[in-house]
Design an enzyme around this catalytic site. Structure first.
Site, mmCIF file in Angstrom:
data_model
loop_
_atom_site.group_PDB
_atom_site.id
_atom_site.type_symbol
_atom_site.label_atom_id
_atom_site.label_comp_id
_atom_site.label_asym_id
_atom_site.label_seq_id
_atom_site.Cartn_x
_atom_site.Cartn_y
_atom_site.Cartn_z
ATOM 1 N N SER A 7 -8.894 14.439 3.104
ATOM 2 C CA SER A 7 -8.662 13.755 1.827
ATOM 3 C C SER A 7 -8.447 12.262 2.056
ATOM 4 O O SER A 7 -8.184 11.823 3.173
ATOM 5 C CB SER A 7 -7.453 14.370 1.106
ATOM 6 O OG SER A 7 -6.352 14.471 1.999
ATOM 7 N N GLU A 9 -6.697 8.562 0.335
ATOM 8 C CA GLU A 9 -5.715 8.043 -0.615
ATOM 9 C C GLU A 9 -6.061 6.619 -1.061
ATOM 10 O O GLU A 9 -6.481 5.790 -0.260
ATOM 11 C CB GLU A 9 -4.340 8.041 0.064
ATOM 12 C CG GLU A 9 -3.204 7.614 -0.831
ATOM 13 C CD GLU A 9 -1.864 7.956 -0.208
ATOM 14 O OE1 GLU A 9 -1.629 9.152 0.069
ATOM 15 O OE2 GLU A 9 -1.071 7.030 0.017
ATOM 16 N N THR A 40 -1.736 6.801 -5.493
ATOM 17 C CA THR A 40 -0.299 6.546 -5.399
ATOM 18 C C THR A 40 0.229 5.878 -6.671
ATOM 19 O O THR A 40 -0.510 5.635 -7.616
ATOM 20 C CB THR A 40 0.019 5.622 -4.204
ATOM 21 O OG1 THR A 40 -0.550 4.340 -4.469
ATOM 22 C CG2 THR A 40 -0.560 6.166 -2.915
ATOM 23 N N ALA A 43 6.677 1.377 -6.991
ATOM 24 C CA ALA A 43 8.106 1.692 -6.872
ATOM 25 C C ALA A 43 8.692 2.027 -8.235
ATOM 26 O O ALA A 43 8.442 1.327 -9.218
ATOM 27 C CB ALA A 43 8.841 0.506 -6.259
ATOM 28 N N GLY A 99 9.902 9.124 -3.890
ATOM 29 C CA GLY A 99 9.558 7.731 -4.204
ATOM 30 C C GLY A 99 10.662 6.785 -3.768
ATOM 31 O O GLY A 99 11.776 7.202 -3.458
ATOM 32 N N ASP A 100 10.341 5.508 -3.731
ATOM 33 C CA ASP A 100 11.308 4.488 -3.300
ATOM 34 C C ASP A 100 11.987 3.862 -4.500
ATOM 35 O O ASP A 100 11.352 3.644 -5.527
ATOM 36 C CB ASP A 100 10.594 3.382 -2.506
ATOM 37 C CG ASP A 100 9.907 3.949 -1.281
ATOM 38 O OD1 ASP A 100 10.524 4.795 -0.615
ATOM 39 O OD2 ASP A 100 8.755 3.554 -1.003
ATOM 40 N N ALA A 114 13.038 15.105 -3.614
ATOM 41 C CA ALA A 114 11.719 15.659 -3.934
ATOM 42 C C ALA A 114 11.774 17.167 -4.177
ATOM 43 O O ALA A 114 11.016 17.688 -4.996
ATOM 44 C CB ALA A 114 10.732 15.336 -2.817
ATOM 45 N N TYR A 136 7.642 14.005 7.683
ATOM 46 C CA TYR A 136 7.883 12.818 8.519
ATOM 47 C C TYR A 136 8.030 13.215 9.989
ATOM 48 O O TYR A 136 9.130 13.494 10.448
ATOM 49 C CB TYR A 136 9.152 12.086 8.037
ATOM 50 C CG TYR A 136 8.999 11.564 6.633
ATOM 51 C CD1 TYR A 136 8.501 10.285 6.393
ATOM 52 C CD2 TYR A 136 9.304 12.378 5.537
ATOM 53 C CE1 TYR A 136 8.324 9.816 5.099
ATOM 54 C CE2 TYR A 136 9.121 11.918 4.238
ATOM 55 C CZ TYR A 136 8.632 10.637 4.028
ATOM 56 O OH TYR A 136 8.440 10.180 2.745
ATOM 57 N N GLN A 167 3.618 11.323 6.874
ATOM 58 C CA GLN A 167 3.599 9.872 7.029
ATOM 59 C C GLN A 167 2.652 9.587 8.198
ATOM 60 O O GLN A 167 2.491 10.426 9.081
ATOM 61 C CB GLN A 167 5.026 9.409 7.365
ATOM 62 C CG GLN A 167 5.175 7.965 7.734
ATOM 63 C CD GLN A 167 4.773 7.052 6.601
ATOM 64 O OE1 GLN A 167 3.604 6.685 6.508
ATOM 65 N NE2 GLN A 167 5.705 6.705 5.739
ATOM 66 N N GLN A 203 -0.247 -6.743 9.191
ATOM 67 C CA GLN A 203 -0.048 -5.792 8.086
ATOM 68 C C GLN A 203 0.491 -4.459 8.618
ATOM 69 O O GLN A 203 1.421 -3.878 8.059
ATOM 70 C CB GLN A 203 -1.382 -5.579 7.369
ATOM 71 C CG GLN A 203 -1.294 -4.710 6.125
ATOM 72 C CD GLN A 203 -2.682 -4.378 5.583
ATOM 73 O OE1 GLN A 203 -3.540 -3.862 6.296
ATOM 74 N NE2 GLN A 203 -2.912 -4.678 4.316
ATOM 75 N N PHE A 207 4.059 -2.687 7.539
ATOM 76 C CA PHE A 207 4.119 -1.328 6.987
ATOM 77 C C PHE A 207 4.989 -0.419 7.856
ATOM 78 O O PHE A 207 5.789 0.358 7.363
ATOM 79 C CB PHE A 207 2.719 -0.703 6.919
ATOM 80 C CG PHE A 207 1.861 -1.247 5.816
ATOM 81 C CD1 PHE A 207 2.414 -1.932 4.742
ATOM 82 C CD2 PHE A 207 0.481 -1.068 5.838
ATOM 83 C CE1 PHE A 207 1.626 -2.427 3.714
ATOM 84 C CE2 PHE A 207 -0.321 -1.569 4.829
ATOM 85 C CZ PHE A 207 0.251 -2.254 3.770
ATOM 86 N N HIS A 257 -5.514 13.184 6.250
ATOM 87 C CA HIS A 257 -5.377 12.487 4.970
ATOM 88 C C HIS A 257 -5.407 10.994 5.295
ATOM 89 O O HIS A 257 -4.495 10.485 5.944
ATOM 90 C CB HIS A 257 -4.055 12.883 4.311
ATOM 91 C CG HIS A 257 -3.814 12.242 2.979
ATOM 92 N ND1 HIS A 257 -4.397 12.693 1.818
ATOM 93 C CD2 HIS A 257 -3.038 11.170 2.613
ATOM 94 C CE1 HIS A 257 -3.993 11.951 0.793
ATOM 95 N NE2 HIS A 257 -3.172 11.016 1.259
#
Length: 276
Positions: A7, A9, A40, A43, A99-100, A114, A136, A167, A203, A207, A257
Site C-alpha cells: 500500500s 500513503e 493522512t 494534527a 494522532g498528535d 487509539a 512501533y 512506523q 528532512q 522526521f 506500506h
C-alpha cells in the site's frame, strides 16, 4: 509481490496546485497496482475534510482508499458523523490512530488512546470497516518502556483492529523482534512494515527526531558525507531501502506500506527493484 499487502500513503494537499500534483503522482503509482492508497490528516484532525475529499477522489478513480482517522480532539458525535460519511461513500478500510496533539492544545477530546477509538468504531459500525492501527518496532516516543508499548499495541488489537502498519524503521531486527513479541502475546494479525524512502538527508533527520525512528549510524555517516550531492543521497538511499525491503519480505513480512510523501519516483524505483 502480488501475494503481499502492498500500500501507499499520501497526505491531503493544501492547495489546488498540490492537488493537481498529487493526481499526477497517483497516476504513476497506480501503475504499481497497490492494494490501497491511504490518506493522512493534520494534527488534531485539522485536515479531516481534506482527507475525505482526497479519499473520495481516489475512490472515484477506481482504487481502494483508506482514510486515516484520529481521535485526538474529537468527540463521539464528531467521529460518528465522520464514520457515517465514510460509510455513505462506500469506504471499507480505515487507519485508526490516536494522532498528535496540536501545539497549544489543552485537552485530548473524549478519547485518549487509539484502542478507545477502535472500540468506538466497532461499536458504531460493526464489521463494516477493515481497521489498521499503528505499531512501533522501535517503541512509541511517548511510551514508558517497550513492554508498555507492546501492551498498548495489544489493547488496539483486542479492541478489534484487523491489522497493523508500523512506523518506518531501517533496522529489520527491530521489526522481527516486535513481531515475535506480538506473536508471544497471541496477537496474530498481519503487521505490515512501514517504509520511508530516503531522498533528502535533512528532512529524514527531522522526521526521525520527531517520531523516534532510528537511523543507523553507518547510514547517517554515509548520507552526511554526500553533503548537497542529492543524486548520491538518492542512489544510496535506494540501495539501503531496497535491501531492507528484500530482507523484510524474505523474513515473512506480510507486506510493505510506503510513506510516499506525495512523490512517485522513489517508491516506484524501490518497487521495480523488488519485482525483478
Amino acid at each position: 509481490m502480488e501475494t503481499h499487502n502492498f500500500s501507499i500513503e499520501f497526505f491531503p494537499p493544501k492547495t489546488d496546485e498540490g492537488a493537481d500534483k498529487l493526481r499526477a503522482v497517483r497516476q504513476k503509482l497506480a501503475l504499481l497496482a497497490p492494494k490501497y492508497f491511504s490518506v493522512t490528516f493534520g494534527a488534531g484532525g485539522t485536515t479531516q475534510q481534506g482527507t475525505l475529499q482526497t479519499v473520495l477522489e481516489i475512490k472515484s478513480e477506481g482504487y481502494e482508499a483508506a482514510p486515516h482517522l484520529s481521535c485526538v480532539g474529537g468527540t463521539r458525535d464528531s467521529l460518528r458523523a465522520i464514520l457515517q460519511q465514510f460509510q455513505d461513500a462506500g469506504i471499507r478500510r480505515l487507519v485508526a490512530l490516536r494522532g498528535d496533539l496540536p501545539s497549544g492544545y489543552g485537552g485530548a477530546g473524549e478519547f485518549r488512546y487509539a484502542n478507545e477509538l477502535v472500540e468506538f468504531i466497532r461499536k458504531e459500525t460493526g464489521d463494516w470497516f477493515h481497521i489498521e492501527v499503528a505499531a512501533y518496532p522501535e517503541m512509541h516516543p511517548q511510551a514508558r518502556s517497550p513492554q508498555d508499548d507492546l501492551q498498548a499495541f495489544a489493547r488496539k488489537i483486542q479492541a478489534g483492529a484487523n491489522a497493523a502498519i508500523t512506523q518506518y524503521f531501517y533496522n529489520a531486527d527491530a521489526y522481527f523482534q516486535f513481531v515475535d513479541n506480538a506473536r508471544k502475546l497471541g496477537l496474530d494479525v498481519p503487521i505490515v512494515a512501514g517504509i520511508m524512502p530516503i531522498t533528502n538527508y535533512t528532512q529524514l533527520m527531522r522526521f526521525s527526531d520527531m517520531c523516534g525512528a532510528e537511523i543507523p549510524r553507518w547510514v547517517r555517516v554515509k548520507l552526511a558525507s554526500f553533503g548537497d550531492d542529492s543524486a548520491s543521497i538518492k542512489a544510496f538511499g535506494l540501495d539501503v531501502v531496497t535491501s531492507l525491503c528484500e530482507r523484510l519480505l524474505a523474513g515473512g513480512a506480510p507486506g510493505l506500506h510506503f510513506y510516499s510523501m506525495n512523490q512517485a519516483v522513489a517508491t516506484t524505483a524501490i518497487w521495480q527493484r523488488l519485482v525483478k
